[in-house]
Design a protein around this motif. Structure first.
Motif, PDB file in Angstrom:
ATOM      1  N   SER A  95       0.860  -1.188   0.000  1.00 23.51           N
ATOM      2  CA  SER A  95       0.000   0.000   0.000  1.00 23.51           C
ATOM      3  C   SER A  95       0.895   1.237   0.000  1.00 23.51           C
ATOM      4  CB  SER A  95      -0.928   0.016   1.208  1.00 23.51           C
ATOM      5  OG  SER A  95      -0.156   0.128   2.370  1.00 23.51           O
ATOM      6  N   ASP A  96       0.305   2.388  -0.311  1.00 19.41           N
ATOM      7  CA  ASP A  96       1.108   3.609  -0.324  1.00 19.41           C
ATOM      8  C   ASP A  96       1.516   4.008   1.081  1.00 19.41           C
ATOM      9  OD1 ASP A  96       1.329   4.353  -3.107  1.00 19.41           O
ATOM     10  OD2 ASP A  96      -0.854   4.485  -3.037  1.00 19.41           O
ATOM     11  N   SER A  97       0.598   3.804   2.004  1.00 17.27           N
ATOM     12  CA  SER A  97       0.914   4.167   3.382  1.00 17.27           C
ATOM     13  C   SER A  97       0.908   2.944   4.263  1.00 17.27           C
ATOM     14  CB  SER A  97      -0.115   5.166   3.914  1.00 17.27           C
ATOM     15  OG  SER A  97       0.212   5.499   5.252  1.00 17.27           O
ATOM     16  N   LEU A  98       1.836   2.881   5.199  1.00 19.30           N
ATOM     17  CA  LEU A  98       1.736   1.888   6.254  1.00 19.30           C
ATOM     18  C   LEU A  98       0.630   2.335   7.209  1.00 19.30           C
ATOM     19  CD1 LEU A  98       5.535   1.264   6.891  1.00 19.30           C
ATOM     20  CD2 LEU A  98       3.945  -0.117   5.549  1.00 19.30           C
ATOM     21  N   GLN A  99       0.195   1.431   8.055  1.00 21.38           N
ATOM     22  CA  GLN A  99      -0.874   1.776   8.985  1.00 21.38           C
ATOM     23  C   GLN A  99      -0.328   1.794  10.416  1.00 21.38           C
ATOM     24  OE1 GLN A  99      -2.013  -0.939  10.940  1.00 21.38           O
ATOM     25  NE2 GLN A  99      -1.273  -2.694   9.799  1.00 21.38           N
ATOM     26  N   LEU A 100      -1.157   2.337  11.298  1.00 16.56           N
ATOM     27  CA  LEU A 100      -0.717   2.536  12.683  1.00 16.56           C
ATOM     28  C   LEU A 100      -0.217   1.248  13.343  1.00 16.56           C
ATOM     29  CD1 LEU A 100      -0.553   4.714  14.948  1.00 16.56           C
ATOM     30  CD2 LEU A 100      -2.857   3.987  15.638  1.00 16.56           C
ATOM     31  N   GLY A 101      -0.829   0.117  13.030  1.00 12.77           N
ATOM     32  CA  GLY A 101      -0.376  -1.163  13.586  1.00 12.77           C
ATOM     33  C   GLY A 101       1.041  -1.505  13.136  1.00 12.77           C
ATOM     34  N   ASN A 102       1.368  -1.201  11.894  1.00 12.49           N
ATOM     35  CA  ASN A 102       2.737  -1.430  11.405  1.00 12.49           C
ATOM     36  C   ASN A 102       3.717  -0.548  12.177  1.00 12.49           C
ATOM     37  OD1 ASN A 102       1.372  -1.286   8.096  1.00 12.49           O
ATOM     38  ND2 ASN A 102       1.798  -3.155   9.227  1.00 12.49           N
ATOM     39  N   TYR A 103       3.283   0.672  12.459  1.00 14.82           N
ATOM     40  CA  TYR A 103       4.142   1.628  13.166  1.00 14.82           C
ATOM     41  C   TYR A 103       4.368   1.180  14.615  1.00 14.82           C
ATOM     42  CZ  TYR A 103       5.711   6.060  15.202  1.00 14.82           C
ATOM     43  OH  TYR A 103       6.419   7.016  15.867  1.00 14.82           O
ATOM     44  N   LEU A 104       3.262   0.889  15.323  1.00 14.76           N
ATOM     45  CA  LEU A 104       3.383   0.540  16.743  1.00 14.76           C
ATOM     46  C   LEU A 104       3.862  -0.897  16.934  1.00 14.76           C
ATOM     47  CD1 LEU A 104       0.159   2.236  18.140  1.00 14.76           C
ATOM     48  CD2 LEU A 104       2.539   2.913  18.560  1.00 14.76           C
ATOM     49  N   GLY A 105       3.418  -1.788  16.055  1.00 12.02           N
ATOM     50  CA  GLY A 105       3.739  -3.205  16.229  1.00 12.02           C
ATOM     51  C   GLY A 105       5.070  -3.609  15.625  1.00 12.02           C
ATOM     52  N   ALA A 106       5.595  -2.807  14.711  1.00  5.67           N
ATOM     53  CA  ALA A 106       6.834  -3.208  14.051  1.00  5.67           C
ATOM     54  C   ALA A 106       7.881  -2.084  14.034  1.00  5.67           C
ATOM     55  CB  ALA A 106       6.545  -3.677  12.632  1.00  5.67           C
ATOM     56  N   LEU A 107       7.593  -0.991  13.357  1.00  9.98           N
ATOM     57  CA  LEU A 107       8.622   0.030  13.128  1.00  9.98           C
ATOM     58  C   LEU A 107       9.248   0.563  14.420  1.00  9.98           C
ATOM     59  CD1 LEU A 107       7.206   2.152  10.163  1.00  9.98           C
ATOM     60  CD2 LEU A 107       9.219   0.673  10.162  1.00  9.98           C
TER      61      LEU A 107
ATOM     62  N   GLU B 178       5.097  -6.227  25.570  1.00  6.71           N
ATOM     63  CA  GLU B 178       4.379  -4.951  25.678  1.00  6.71           C
ATOM     64  C   GLU B 178       3.907  -4.418  24.324  1.00  6.71           C
ATOM     65  OE1 GLU B 178       8.264  -4.173  26.737  1.00  6.71           O
ATOM     66  OE2 GLU B 178       7.474  -6.127  27.324  1.00  6.71           O
ATOM     67  N   VAL B 179       4.326  -5.073  23.238  1.00  3.00           N
ATOM     68  CA  VAL B 179       3.931  -4.521  21.941  1.00  3.00           C
ATOM     69  C   VAL B 179       2.419  -4.609  21.747  1.00  3.00           C
ATOM     70  CG1 VAL B 179       4.007  -4.917  19.461  1.00  3.00           C
ATOM     71  CG2 VAL B 179       6.105  -4.786  20.764  1.00  3.00           C
ATOM     72  N   ALA B 180       1.868  -3.470  21.393  1.00  2.33           N
ATOM     73  CA  ALA B 180       0.411  -3.391  21.264  1.00  2.33           C
ATOM     74  C   ALA B 180      -0.041  -4.055  19.979  1.00  2.33           C
ATOM     75  CB  ALA B 180      -0.001  -1.933  21.261  1.00  2.33           C
ATOM     76  N   LYS B 181      -1.144  -4.762  20.067  1.00  2.00           N
ATOM     77  CA  LYS B 181      -1.805  -5.223  18.848  1.00  2.00           C
ATOM     78  C   LYS B 181      -2.973  -4.268  18.594  1.00  2.00           C
ATOM     79  CE  LYS B 181      -3.864  -9.136  16.533  1.00  2.00           C
ATOM     80  NZ  LYS B 181      -4.316 -10.521  16.616  1.00  2.00           N
ATOM     81  N   ILE B 182      -2.991  -3.685  17.424  1.00  6.00           N
ATOM     82  CA  ILE B 182      -3.993  -2.676  17.101  1.00  6.00           C
ATOM     83  C   ILE B 182      -5.078  -3.315  16.239  1.00  6.00           C
ATOM     84  CG2 ILE B 182      -4.342  -0.365  16.109  1.00  6.00           C
ATOM     85  CD1 ILE B 182      -2.337  -0.516  18.502  1.00  6.00           C
ATOM     86  N   TYR B 183      -6.313  -2.981  16.544  1.00  9.37           N
ATOM     87  CA  TYR B 183      -7.439  -3.568  15.822  1.00  9.37           C
ATOM     88  C   TYR B 183      -8.066  -2.566  14.863  1.00  9.37           C
ATOM     89  CZ  TYR B 183      -6.892  -7.437  19.000  1.00  9.37           C
ATOM     90  OH  TYR B 183      -6.356  -8.495  19.674  1.00  9.37           O
ATOM     91  N   ASP B 184      -8.805  -3.102  13.930  1.00 13.32           N
ATOM     92  CA  ASP B 184      -9.519  -2.310  12.928  1.00 13.32           C
ATOM     93  C   ASP B 184     -10.543  -1.394  13.626  1.00 13.32           C
ATOM     94  OD1 ASP B 184     -10.196  -2.789   9.681  1.00 13.32           O
ATOM     95  OD2 ASP B 184     -11.841  -1.953  10.858  1.00 13.32           O
TER      96      ASP B 184
END
Ligand code: ADP
Ligand code: NA
Length: 330
Positions: A13-25, A184-190
């Motif tokens: 996708s053009d943009s990553l989403q908040l879950g990618n940011y908090l859960g990975a990056l 502690e890594v957050a899992k973000i939901y839709d």
């Protein structure tokens, strides 16, 4: 010796989403301080969904731009595009000859995806996707891989393949990678369907918050987030999935415990929480979006960073591949 970490995301996708940011990056950035970190934009994986040429090229650059904007630092980590290092495809072939048909057929992600589209809509690349992922990991003698729950089975295959290489070709052929699981890594939901994980491939456009969203879009998406008919702000993922997800996001971005946030909102309405959360998210993502846009608007500069990363990655990948080829008699 410094442990090596490898991770990557698909440019789907053009943009990553908040879950990618908090859960990975955010973890990737932290791991640069303690590990020899290698991060890739895994564009070969993205071919499994048959993207258009220009779309793939644009998304590959945009994904790299967002890694950089989030704090991946090319002077401390290796950042590269998977297809720039041909050894990934070469090792994939070798590993595919070490992978059982039944073993590959048990991968639940493939089963889920192919069940959705049917056999005619799927492709062999989607089936062997976990083998390419194993090649990504083993090529760099990776010690640790940060993984979410959904990638655990794939990492398990990487481990089995490393062990099999060592059994058949001799100890020291491959490093067996370990999962890096941060509790502690957050899992973000839709936001629209708060029992499903937030995903780039979410079916509802308002279900996700994108890193490149402008402040108005972020506020709108949070405002329209699904909650419940109740009015009490409480953390209860089972019965109040929507509100609990908003609290998780709030906590992850501010570093404040959920209980403290809940206490702040005692007697207040969902609308208050949503309005404040929109400010928190905008505050956190605006610098990331601005930095990403700068990289996206300087493709030449970005390509230099990626070429440099590819050179560093190739040196490691080539040494590993030569070792394995030699032991195979190639
Ligand atoms: P997407 O579903 O957005 O395409 P991927 O499955 O490619 O994301 O995952 C890329 C990385 O982002 C992985 O490390 C994964 O664990 C993390 N990630 C993705 N979605 C979420 C989420 N909703 N919450 C936490 N982490 C996530
Ligand atoms: Na995905």
């Amino acid at each position: 010796m410094t442990q090596r970490v490898f991770s990557g995301m698909q440019p789907t996708s053009d943009s990553l989403q908040l879950g990618n940011y908090l859960g990975a990056l955010k973890q990737w950035v932290a791991l640069q301080d303690t590990h020899d970190a290698i991060y890739s934009v895994v564009d070969l994986h993205a071919l499994t969904v048959a993207p258009d040429r220009e779309v793939l090229t644009r998304r590959t650059r945009a994904t790299a731009a967002q890694y950089l904007a989030a704090g991946v630092d090319p002077s401390r980590a290796t950042l590269f595009v998977q297809s720039h290092v041909p050894q990934h495809a070469e090792l994939t072939w070798v590993l595919s000859t070490f992978t059982g048909m039944g073993e590959a057929g048990r991968m639940t992600q493939f089963k889920d995806k192919s069940a959705k589209v049917g056999e005619s809509g799927t492709n062999v690349g989607l089936f062997t996707y976990p083998v390419l992922m194993a090649a990504d990991i083993l090529l760099y003698d990776t010690n640790v891989v940060p993984v979410g729950e959904d990638q655990r089975q794939h990492l398990e295959l990487s481990r089995d393949l490393a062990q099999r290489l060592n059994q058949r070709l001799g100890e020291g052929t491959a490093v067996v990678p370990e999962p890096h699981i941060v509790k502690e890594v957050a899992k973000i939901y839709d936001l629209q369907e708060p029992t499903a994980k937030m995903s780039k491939s979410s079916s509802s456009p308002n279900g996700l918050i994108e890193i490149l969203d402008d402040p108005k879009a972020i506020a709108k998406r949070i405002k329209s987030a699904v909650t419940d008919a109740d009015t009490v702000i409480a953390f209860d993922p089972k019965n109040k999935a929507g509100i609990s997800n908003l609290l998780t996001i709030y906590s992850a971005l501010t570093g404040r415990p959920v209980a403290d946030i809940v206490a702040d909102y005692e007697g207040k309405m969902y609308g208050h929480l949503k309005a404040d959360l929109a400010e928190v998210v905008v505050g956190a993502l605006t610098p990331v979006r601005e930095a990403a846009m700068e990289w996206i608007e300087s493709p030449d500069k970005l390509d230099v960073v990626l070429a440099d990363g590819a050179a560093k990655a190739t040196a490691i990948a080539q040494a590993t591949l030569e070792r394995i080829y030699d032991r195979l008699g190639l």
